[in-house]
Design a protein around this motif. Structure first.
Motif, PDB file in Angstrom:
ATOM      1  N   ILE A   1      30.148  50.970  44.724  1.00 19.87           N
ATOM      2  CA  ILE A   1      30.508  50.106  43.597  1.00 19.87           C
ATOM      3  C   ILE A   1      30.287  48.651  44.002  1.00 19.87           C
ATOM      4  O   ILE A   1      30.831  48.182  45.007  1.00 19.87           O
ATOM      5  N   ALA A   2      29.485  47.937  43.216  1.00 20.32           N
ATOM      6  CA  ALA A   2      29.258  46.514  43.472  1.00 20.32           C
ATOM      7  C   ALA A   2      30.492  45.733  43.042  1.00 20.32           C
ATOM      8  O   ALA A   2      31.039  45.955  41.961  1.00 20.32           O
ATOM      9  N   VAL A   3      30.915  44.811  43.910  1.00 19.19           N
ATOM     10  CA  VAL A   3      32.080  43.970  43.644  1.00 19.19           C
ATOM     11  C   VAL A   3      31.646  42.517  43.800  1.00 19.19           C
ATOM     12  O   VAL A   3      31.058  42.148  44.817  1.00 19.19           O
ATOM     13  N   ARG A   4      31.933  41.717  42.793  1.00 17.62           N
ATOM     14  CA  ARG A   4      31.594  40.291  42.830  1.00 17.62           C
ATOM     15  C   ARG A   4      32.883  39.484  42.849  1.00 17.62           C
ATOM     16  O   ARG A   4      33.827  39.780  42.111  1.00 17.62           O
ATOM     17  N   LEU A   5      32.932  38.457  43.698  1.00 16.86           N
ATOM     18  CA  LEU A   5      34.099  37.597  43.816  1.00 16.86           C
ATOM     19  C   LEU A   5      33.777  36.223  43.248  1.00 16.86           C
ATOM     20  O   LEU A   5      32.738  35.639  43.561  1.00 16.86           O
ATOM     21  N   SER A   6      34.657  35.726  42.384  1.00 19.45           N
ATOM     22  CA  SER A   6      34.533  34.395  41.812  1.00 19.45           C
ATOM     23  C   SER A   6      35.857  33.669  42.016  1.00 19.45           C
ATOM     24  O   SER A   6      36.908  34.298  42.184  1.00 19.45           O
TER      25      SER A   6
ATOM     26  N   LEU B   1      30.976  33.411  44.019  1.00 23.48           N
ATOM     27  CA  LEU B   1      30.882  33.159  45.457  1.00 23.48           C
ATOM     28  C   LEU B   1      30.042  34.191  46.199  1.00 23.48           C
ATOM     29  O   LEU B   1      29.606  33.944  47.308  1.00 23.48           O
ATOM     30  N   GLY B   2      29.859  35.345  45.604  1.00 27.70           N
ATOM     31  CA  GLY B   2      29.108  36.407  46.266  1.00 27.70           C
ATOM     32  C   GLY B   2      29.808  37.734  46.067  1.00 27.70           C
ATOM     33  O   GLY B   2      30.749  37.842  45.298  1.00 27.70           O
ATOM     34  N   GLY B   3      29.364  38.719  46.809  1.00 25.71           N
ATOM     35  CA  GLY B   3      29.956  40.029  46.634  1.00 25.71           C
ATOM     36  C   GLY B   3      29.555  40.988  47.725  1.00 25.71           C
ATOM     37  O   GLY B   3      28.962  40.600  48.729  1.00 25.71           O
ATOM     38  N   ALA B   4      29.891  42.236  47.494  1.00 25.18           N
ATOM     39  CA  ALA B   4      29.622  43.308  48.444  1.00 25.18           C
ATOM     40  C   ALA B   4      29.593  44.616  47.665  1.00 25.18           C
ATOM     41  O   ALA B   4      29.887  44.651  46.474  1.00 25.18           O
ATOM     42  N   VAL B   5      29.250  45.682  48.354  1.00 26.65           N
ATOM     43  CA  VAL B   5      29.244  47.022  47.779  1.00 26.65           C
ATOM     44  C   VAL B   5      30.190  47.886  48.594  1.00 26.65           C
ATOM     45  O   VAL B   5      30.217  47.797  49.827  1.00 26.65           O
ATOM     46  N   THR B   6      30.983  48.709  47.905  1.00 30.18           N
ATOM     47  CA  THR B   6      31.945  49.548  48.622  1.00 30.18           C
ATOM     48  C   THR B   6      31.223  50.538  49.537  1.00 30.18           C
ATOM     49  O   THR B   6      30.198  51.118  49.169  1.00 30.18           O
TER      50      THR B   6
END
Length: 133
Positions: free
Chosen positions: A26-31, A43-48
């Motif tokens: 699951i792609a997760v984006r942080l703002s 700000l960017g993100g990551a994948v579980t």
């Protein structure tokens, strides 16, 4: 003490409570934003990963008061449904593809120097979050 507690840190993981396992991929984006009336800054993100965790979420910048985690759930749900139909095609009678909640956005307030672990618990027609440790 200035400089040692200048920003909050954020982590998350996703558990699929429908199958009792971590949700991988699951792609997760942080703002973040520096006040309730300010605009969001991606700000960017990551994948579980296989444990449902995001290893490398970026740190919010100094002055952040609110953080938003956006979880792209739809692709995960479609893959899970396709895998289930392949294993048991008669198991599904609606023919619907996708997720009831294709995206989940979680917004929360932060304070400098605090760590916020905010897990997402998914089920087919609902979700919940909490502040973990």
């Amino acid at each position: 003490m200035s400089g040692t507690r200048t920003t909050a840190s954020v982590s998350t993981h996703v558990l699929d409570t429908g199958v009792g396992r971590p949700a991988r991929g699951i792609a997760v984006r942080l703002s973040a934003r520096p006040g309730r009336d300010a605009g969001w800054r991606a700000l960017g993100g990551a994948v579980t990963d296989a444990d449902g965790r995001c290893a490398d979420l970026p740190a919010p910048p100094e002055g952040t008061t609110h953080v938003r985690l956006d979880f792209a759930v739809e692709a995960y749900a479609e893959k899970k449904q396709a895998d289930a139909q392949q294993d048991a095609p008669a198991n599904r009678d609606s023919g619907a593809v996708g997720a009831f909640f294709p995206e989940v956005a979680i917004t929360f307030a932060v304070e400098p120097g605090e760590h916020y672990h905010v897990p997402l618990l998914l089920s087919p027609f609902g979700y919940s979050v909490y502040r973990g440790s």
